[in-house]
Design an enzyme around this catalytic site. Structure first.
Site, mmCIF file in Angstrom:
data_model
loop_
_atom_site.group_PDB
_atom_site.id
_atom_site.type_symbol
_atom_site.label_atom_id
_atom_site.label_comp_id
_atom_site.label_asym_id
_atom_site.label_seq_id
_atom_site.Cartn_x
_atom_site.Cartn_y
_atom_site.Cartn_z
ATOM 1 N N ARG A 1 27.928 -4.624 -43.344
ATOM 2 C CA ARG A 1 28.618 -4.791 -44.649
ATOM 3 C C ARG A 1 27.974 -3.901 -45.716
ATOM 4 O O ARG A 1 27.796 -4.303 -46.863
ATOM 5 C CB ARG A 1 28.550 -6.254 -45.129
ATOM 6 C CG ARG A 1 29.126 -7.264 -44.201
ATOM 7 C CD ARG A 1 30.632 -7.153 -44.065
ATOM 8 N NE ARG A 1 31.103 -8.212 -43.226
ATOM 9 C CZ ARG A 1 31.136 -8.149 -41.895
ATOM 10 N NH1 ARG A 1 30.782 -7.048 -41.269
ATOM 11 N NH2 ARG A 1 31.559 -9.183 -41.190
ATOM 12 N N SER B 1 33.826 -14.770 -46.281
ATOM 13 C CA SER B 1 32.401 -15.157 -46.201
ATOM 14 C C SER B 1 31.745 -14.875 -47.545
ATOM 15 O O SER B 1 31.746 -13.726 -47.996
ATOM 16 C CB SER B 1 31.688 -14.337 -45.129
ATOM 17 O OG SER B 1 32.350 -14.499 -43.909
ATOM 18 N N GLU C 1 27.703 -11.891 -50.093
ATOM 19 C CA GLU C 1 28.404 -10.706 -49.581
ATOM 20 C C GLU C 1 29.441 -10.282 -50.632
ATOM 21 O O GLU C 1 29.762 -9.117 -50.784
ATOM 22 C CB GLU C 1 29.104 -11.069 -48.257
ATOM 23 C CG GLU C 1 29.912 -9.924 -47.679
ATOM 24 C CD GLU C 1 30.637 -10.295 -46.383
ATOM 25 O OE1 GLU C 1 30.091 -11.082 -45.582
ATOM 26 O OE2 GLU C 1 31.756 -9.786 -46.194
HETATM 27 C C1 LIG Z 1 40.150 -15.110 -45.890
HETATM 28 C C2 LIG Z 1 39.258 -13.902 -45.885
HETATM 29 C C3 LIG Z 1 38.716 -13.468 -44.690
HETATM 30 C C4 LIG Z 1 37.889 -12.346 -44.654
HETATM 31 N N1 LIG Z 1 37.364 -11.943 -43.469
HETATM 32 C C5 LIG Z 1 36.565 -10.852 -43.404
HETATM 33 C C6 LIG Z 1 36.022 -10.407 -42.153
HETATM 34 O O1 LIG Z 1 36.287 -10.979 -41.092
HETATM 35 N N2 LIG Z 1 35.230 -9.322 -42.158
HETATM 36 C C7 LIG Z 1 34.929 -8.639 -43.305
HETATM 37 O O2 LIG Z 1 34.195 -7.636 -43.232
HETATM 38 N N3 LIG Z 1 35.419 -9.045 -44.503
HETATM 39 C C8 LIG Z 1 36.221 -10.119 -44.580
HETATM 40 N N4 LIG Z 1 36.726 -10.544 -45.786
HETATM 41 C C9 LIG Z 1 36.353 -9.838 -47.015
HETATM 42 C C10 LIG Z 1 37.378 -8.777 -47.505
HETATM 43 O O3 LIG Z 1 38.604 -8.940 -46.846
HETATM 44 C C11 LIG Z 1 36.870 -7.344 -47.278
HETATM 45 O O4 LIG Z 1 35.653 -7.146 -47.924
HETATM 46 C C12 LIG Z 1 37.881 -6.307 -47.789
HETATM 47 O O5 LIG Z 1 37.494 -5.019 -47.389
HETATM 48 C C13 LIG Z 1 38.088 -6.334 -49.292
HETATM 49 O O6 LIG Z 1 39.236 -5.547 -49.562
HETATM 50 P P1 LIG Z 1 39.952 -5.577 -50.975
HETATM 51 O O7 LIG Z 1 40.991 -4.518 -50.963
HETATM 52 O O8 LIG Z 1 40.382 -6.924 -51.315
HETATM 53 O O9 LIG Z 1 38.748 -5.076 -51.914
HETATM 54 P P2 LIG Z 1 38.141 -5.702 -53.232
HETATM 55 O O10 LIG Z 1 37.625 -7.063 -52.952
HETATM 56 O O11 LIG Z 1 39.087 -5.539 -54.353
HETATM 57 O O12 LIG Z 1 36.907 -4.705 -53.433
HETATM 58 C C14 LIG Z 1 35.824 -4.689 -52.530
HETATM 59 C C15 LIG Z 1 34.889 -3.537 -52.856
HETATM 60 O O13 LIG Z 1 35.526 -2.296 -52.606
HETATM 61 C C16 LIG Z 1 35.493 -1.462 -53.766
HETATM 62 N N5 LIG Z 1 36.734 -0.663 -53.766
HETATM 63 C C17 LIG Z 1 38.001 -1.108 -53.565
HETATM 64 N N6 LIG Z 1 38.862 -0.074 -53.531
HETATM 65 C C18 LIG Z 1 38.120 1.058 -53.734
HETATM 66 C C19 LIG Z 1 38.438 2.462 -53.821
HETATM 67 N N7 LIG Z 1 39.686 2.917 -53.652
HETATM 68 N N8 LIG Z 1 37.418 3.323 -54.060
HETATM 69 C C20 LIG Z 1 36.141 2.883 -54.214
HETATM 70 N N9 LIG Z 1 35.795 1.568 -54.139
HETATM 71 C C21 LIG Z 1 36.767 0.674 -53.904
HETATM 72 C C22 LIG Z 1 35.388 -2.418 -54.921
HETATM 73 O O14 LIG Z 1 34.831 -1.801 -56.073
HETATM 74 C C23 LIG Z 1 34.474 -3.483 -54.331
HETATM 75 O O15 LIG Z 1 33.130 -3.046 -54.386
HETATM 76 C C24 LIG Z 1 37.585 -11.654 -45.856
HETATM 77 C C25 LIG Z 1 38.136 -12.097 -47.068
HETATM 78 C C26 LIG Z 1 38.967 -13.205 -47.083
HETATM 79 C C27 LIG Z 1 39.567 -13.665 -48.379
#
Ligand SMILES: Cc1cc2nc3c(=O)[nH]c(=O)nc-3n(C[C@H](O)[C@H](O)[C@H](O)COP(=O)(O)OP(=O)(O)OC[C@H]3O[C@@H](n4cnc5c(N)ncnc54)[C@H](O)[C@@H]3O)c2cc1C
Length: 365
Positions: A182, A265, A361
């Site tokens: 991560r 998480s 995380e």
């Molecule tokens: C129900 C649930 C289950 C999940 N299961 C998992 C899992 O199994 N494994 C796992 O690894 N994660 C999991 N996650 C966490 C999450 O899905 C991931 O971290 C995902 O990548 C976040 O994507 P997001 O688009 O929502 O990003 P955001 O939460 O909006 O942003 C996350 C990070 O990315 C950065 N970011 C976003 N877009 C850009 C861009 N274009 N350029 C630069 N930086 C950017 C943001 O600044 C921030 O630091 C889960 C979340 C939920 C709610």
């Protein structure tokens, strides 16, 4: 296309369901739109003001599934709306390699699970174990998302960014991204303030290559008793069947953010020195653990939280999910400070009982 909203509600932009606002929310489609946003005098001024306060000049979000806004955000929130998956050819890839791999350029705003669905439909192996992880492509490359023995870093060829400082495109090869559990260079302030991911080049396999080591996947597919050699020579399970099994497992144990606010998480699983692990396992012989390397072991934070009695418990309107203690949930109308308080209590209890400091995380903003 670009959309600039002043004093914008972030409620639809975070899966925790935090009812907070951003001074400016700016969404864009193309790199040109992004450039225009960054050059807008009002936005540039706000970014400069944040910088002078020692904070990041902007926060770029994806679909907000790994964020906790701790209150109204006084600066500029950026979001990419560009979606699309394109097959790319590279001249420097040998034709032998071209037969085995397929390079896909995915625009940053594409939903990650849409990429998994596309690959499963087109017989492209690699992303299937990461099916149904919420969020967008850009964030997935920043976060190094992972599940069931696969991390997205295994699939990344290049991360294409807009360099805000230099005002030009910058390409990071996968090996330059500083990937770990991560973890990536784009999670750290210096790069976070400078690079915006605009698209990602993924390398996926055309040949059948499944990752079925994880017992839960085998169980869901009913193939626990089939040996590795038989699986390697069989055409079952299919790519689609693996994707569907992963989706079933995830739906069974994780809360759907559309129904219960959460960010997946909340804590990272701590990796400890073996000397620390040896002392703990002597005290807790049933403690689950995973060998990381010769000197380090990973301990599930969810197990420790459960041992502290937090599973299914609430503190105000914030709670610990009953099926998975690693997930903190918004029981309805929780304020950011209620989630922060619950997080603080859990960290303290785990530290007191196990002597281990667990870290969020989730990005705390
Ligand atoms: C129900 C649930 C289950 C999940 N299961 C998992 C899992 O199994 N494994 C796992 O690894 N994660 C999991 N996650 C966490 C999450 O899905 C991931 O971290 C995902 O990548 C976040 O994507 P997001 O688009 O929502 O990003 P955001 O939460 O909006 O942003 C996350 C990070 O990315 C950065 N970011 C976003 N877009 C850009 C861009 N274009 N350029 C630069 N930086 C950017 C943001 O600044 C921030 O630091 C889960 C979340 C939920 C709610």
């Amino acid at each position: 296309m670009k959309k600039i909203n002043i004093d914008a509600s972030l409620l639809p932009y975070n899966t925790f369901g935090m009812d907070v606002k951003a001074a400016v929310l700016a969404e864009y489609d193309t790199v040109n739109d992004l450039r225009e946003i960054l050059n807008d005098p009002m936005i540039a001024g706000l970014m400069q003001a944040e910088k002078e306060k020692g904070r990041l000049p902007f926060w770029h979000i994806g679909s907000g599934s790994n964020l906790l806004f701790q209150g109204d955000y006084p600066g500029v929130v950026l979001h990419c709306l560009a979606k699309g998956i394109h097959i790319v050819q590279k001249n420097d890839v040998s034709s032998a390699k071209n037969d085995e791999i397929c390079l896909l350029e995915v625009e940053a705003g594409t939903l990650w699970d849409d990429v998994c669905a596309y690959c499963a439909e087109h017989g492209l192996y690699g992303p299937e174990n990461l099916s149904l992880i919420p969020g967008e492509m850009g964030a997935a490359a920043v976060q190094n998302i992972g599940a069931y023995g696969v991390e997205i870093s295994d699939l990344i060829d290049e991360v294409i960014c807009w360099d805000v400082e230099e005002g030009k495109e910058h390409r990071f090869g996968g090996e330059e991204m500083g990937y770990g559990y991560r973890e990536s260079r784009l999670k750290h302030a210096a790069d976070k303030a400078r690079y915006i991911v605009t698209s990602v080049v993924l390398k996926v396999q055309k040949a059948r290559k499944l990752r079925l080591e994880y017992a839960g996947i085998k169980r869901a597919l009913g193939i626990e008793n089939i040996g590795e050699t038989d699986l390697a020579t069989s055409d079952k399970p299919t790519l689609q069947e693996v994707r569907e099994a992963v989706i079933r497992i995830r739906e069974g144990k994780l809360p759907d953010p559309k129904k219960i606010g959460n960010a997946g998480s909340f804590f990272k699983n701590p990796v400890v020195e073996n000397s620390v692990f040896d002392a703990l396992i002597a005290q807790y012989p049933d403690m689950p653990h995973y060998v990381v390397d010769q000197n380090h072991t990973k301990i599930p934070a969810g197990w420790m939280i459960e041992q502290c009695g937090w599973k299914g418990k609430d503190l105000g309107r914030a709670g610990v999910y009953e099926k998975q203690s690693l997930v903190l949930v918004n029981r309805g109308g929780a304020k950011p400070e209620e989630i922060v308080m619950l997080c603080k209590k859990i960290v303290e209890d785990v530290e007191e009982k196990f002597g281990i400091h667990i870290e969020p995380e989730v990005n705390m903003i």
